[in-house]
Design a protein around this motif. Structure first.
Motif, PDB file in Angstrom:
ATOM      1  N   GLY A  99      34.110  34.943  37.330  1.00  0.00           N
ATOM      2  CA  GLY A  99      34.158  36.150  36.788  1.00  0.00           C
ATOM      3  C   GLY A  99      33.230  37.244  37.824  1.00  0.00           C
ATOM      4  O   GLY A  99      33.824  38.472  37.604  1.00  0.00           O
ATOM      5  N   THR A 100      32.468  36.865  38.415  1.00  0.00           N
ATOM      6  CA  THR A 100      31.613  37.585  39.107  1.00  0.00           C
ATOM      7  C   THR A 100      32.715  38.340  40.378  1.00  0.00           C
ATOM      8  O   THR A 100      32.533  39.399  40.797  1.00  0.00           O
ATOM      9  CB  THR A 100      30.472  36.958  39.736  1.00  0.00           C
ATOM     10  N   LEU A 101      33.487  37.438  41.018  1.00  0.00           N
ATOM     11  CA  LEU A 101      34.229  37.566  41.960  1.00  0.00           C
ATOM     12  C   LEU A 101      35.529  38.743  41.508  1.00  0.00           C
ATOM     13  O   LEU A 101      35.712  39.486  42.248  1.00  0.00           O
ATOM     14  CB  LEU A 101      34.881  36.317  42.743  1.00  0.00           C
ATOM     15  N   LEU A 102      35.928  38.416  40.306  1.00  0.00           N
ATOM     16  CA  LEU A 102      36.856  39.184  39.607  1.00  0.00           C
ATOM     17  C   LEU A 102      36.145  40.777  39.279  1.00  0.00           C
ATOM     18  O   LEU A 102      36.787  41.448  39.694  1.00  0.00           O
ATOM     19  CB  LEU A 102      37.342  38.595  38.443  1.00  0.00           C
ATOM     20  N   TYR A 103      35.022  40.468  39.102  1.00  0.00           N
ATOM     21  CA  TYR A 103      34.217  41.896  38.782  1.00  0.00           C
ATOM     22  C   TYR A 103      34.221  42.661  39.961  1.00  0.00           C
ATOM     23  O   TYR A 103      34.392  43.992  40.073  1.00  0.00           O
ATOM     24  CB  TYR A 103      32.959  41.672  38.415  1.00  0.00           C
ATOM     25  N   THR A 104      33.730  42.029  41.344  1.00  0.00           N
ATOM     26  CA  THR A 104      33.840  42.710  42.480  1.00  0.00           C
ATOM     27  C   THR A 104      35.145  43.257  42.841  1.00  0.00           C
ATOM     28  O   THR A 104      35.221  44.367  43.269  1.00  0.00           O
ATOM     29  CB  THR A 104      33.434  41.726  43.749  1.00  0.00           C
ATOM     30  N   TYR A 105      36.166  42.403  42.600  1.00  0.00           N
ATOM     31  CA  TYR A 105      37.806  43.089  42.847  1.00  0.00           C
ATOM     32  C   TYR A 105      38.038  44.247  41.692  1.00  0.00           C
ATOM     33  O   TYR A 105      38.605  45.087  42.460  1.00  0.00           O
ATOM     34  CB  TYR A 105      38.645  41.974  42.672  1.00  0.00           C
ATOM     35  N   VAL A 106      37.612  44.262  40.800  1.00  0.00           N
ATOM     36  CA  VAL A 106      37.830  45.181  39.610  1.00  0.00           C
ATOM     37  C   VAL A 106      37.199  46.450  40.241  1.00  0.00           C
ATOM     38  O   VAL A 106      37.611  47.524  40.220  1.00  0.00           O
ATOM     39  CB  VAL A 106      37.704  44.832  38.296  1.00  0.00           C
TER      40      VAL A 106
END
Length: 334
Positions: free
Chosen positions: A296-303
């Motif tokens: 979730g944290t890495l997806l947030y960074t990508y988003v």
């Protein structure tokens, strides 16, 4: 090539400093679980002393002069930072080192919520989705698991400390933005004010809680081996100071994506070392929890990187405050 080596060096330095902080803090808190406030007080004092010492040799570190008006304006940040120190320490004391990241797993969702409330803005659905993934990972990690030994099961109070620690980090992220103008935008001056104020509050709290008198009694008893507490304070004081420098360098030299991936790698190392050094219990369920939180944290960074690459409509600020809060998790005990 030189730039790549610089990035690797900064990331490695940051990871080592953060890991040392977590495990040395854990050792000290295990040896003296009755002195968490006093322990955090000494860390804050050490940071203030090291900032004064460093200022003698470089103009990049500036020591602010005492001003009542500035102190009053920075009071909310100082109060939140002092609270963060305490709740971080209490959480780390009461949970296993390998479980620590799960216990503080709500940092991102809470920061997104605090930022949305303070700015009266609505996060995108993609950001909300990332927060939901992280929240799912957190609840997966704290849900009941059969067959765990009693010492591996976190008490509700320990989880509450983790929640308050995460909330303090979220509030810190927002307050830093509003506090920097009061110190001319200097992060070192703000760190000085924060640690000086935290030392004053933590020292007073240690006296009121009786930790100071208990500490004095332990010294005079002649039965206490104080070497772990002494060396732990020296090591965490120095590395806590270095983490402030490493955090600033990490943000300046690396991209948010690089920092998040290095944080993910550090989490994996922290879990592995927690199991090896302290014999922590780490189940498949907890491994899935950590993986979900990191996803979730890495997806947030990508988003956020995608959102920031698209020219947005005029906003009051373009800074990624939620992302900044993830860089602040290491400030006290990790």
């Amino acid at each position: 090539m030189a730039v790549s080596l610089q990035v690797v060096g900064v990331v490695a330095f940051y990871m080592v400093a953060a890991l040392v902080m977590v495990f040395v803090n854990k050792v000290v808190l295990n040896s003296t679980p009755n002195l968490p406030t006093l322990f955090m007080f000494f860390q804050s004092v050490m940071t203030v002393l090291l900032l004064n010492f460093t200022a003698l040799f470089t103009s990049h570190v500036k020591i602010p002069s005492y001003d009542k008006t500035t102190a009053r304006k920075l009071a909310p940040l100082i109060l939140v930072d002092a609270s963060g120190f305490i709740f971080n320490a209490l959480c780390l004391r009461d949970v296993e080192a390998a479980f620590y990241q799960i216990a503080r797993g709500l940092v991102l969702p809470l920061t997104i919520t605090v930022v949305a409330l303070s700015s009266m803005s609505r996060p995108s659905m993609a950001v909300v989705g990332c927060a939901a993934v992280v929240t799912l990972g957190f609840f997966l990690g704290i849900s009941f698991s059969e067959g765990l030994p009693a010492q591996a099961v976190p008490a509700p109070l320990a989880l509450f400390y983790g929640f308050l620690s995460s909330l303090a980090i979220a509030l810190h992220a927002v307050l830093v933005k509003s506090s920097l103008p009061h110190v001319g935008g200097s992060s070192t001056m703000l760190s000085y004010w924060s640690n000086l104020g935290s030392a004053a509050l933590l020292g007073l709290l240690a006296i009121l809680k009786g930790e100071a008198s208990e500490f004095w009694g332990m010294i005079n008893s002649g039965n206490w081996d104080w070497s772990t507490f002494l060396w732990g304070n020296l090591v965490t004081g120095v590395f806590g100071f270095l983490i402030s420098i490493a955090g600033i360098l990490s943000v300046k030299v690396t991209s948010p994506t690089t920092h998040m991936f290095s944080s993910a790698a550090r989490t994996g190392l922290q879990v592995f070392l927690g199991v090896k050094i302290f014999g922590d219990v780490f189940t498949t369920q907890r491994a899935i929890s950590v993986a979900t939180i990191l996803t979730g944290t890495l997806l947030y960074t990508y988003v956020k990187s995608r959102e920031n690459s698209t020219p947005p409509a005029p906003q009051p600020s373009s800074k990624d405050i939620e992302g900044q809060s993830l860089l602040m998790q290491e400030k006290s005990t990790a």
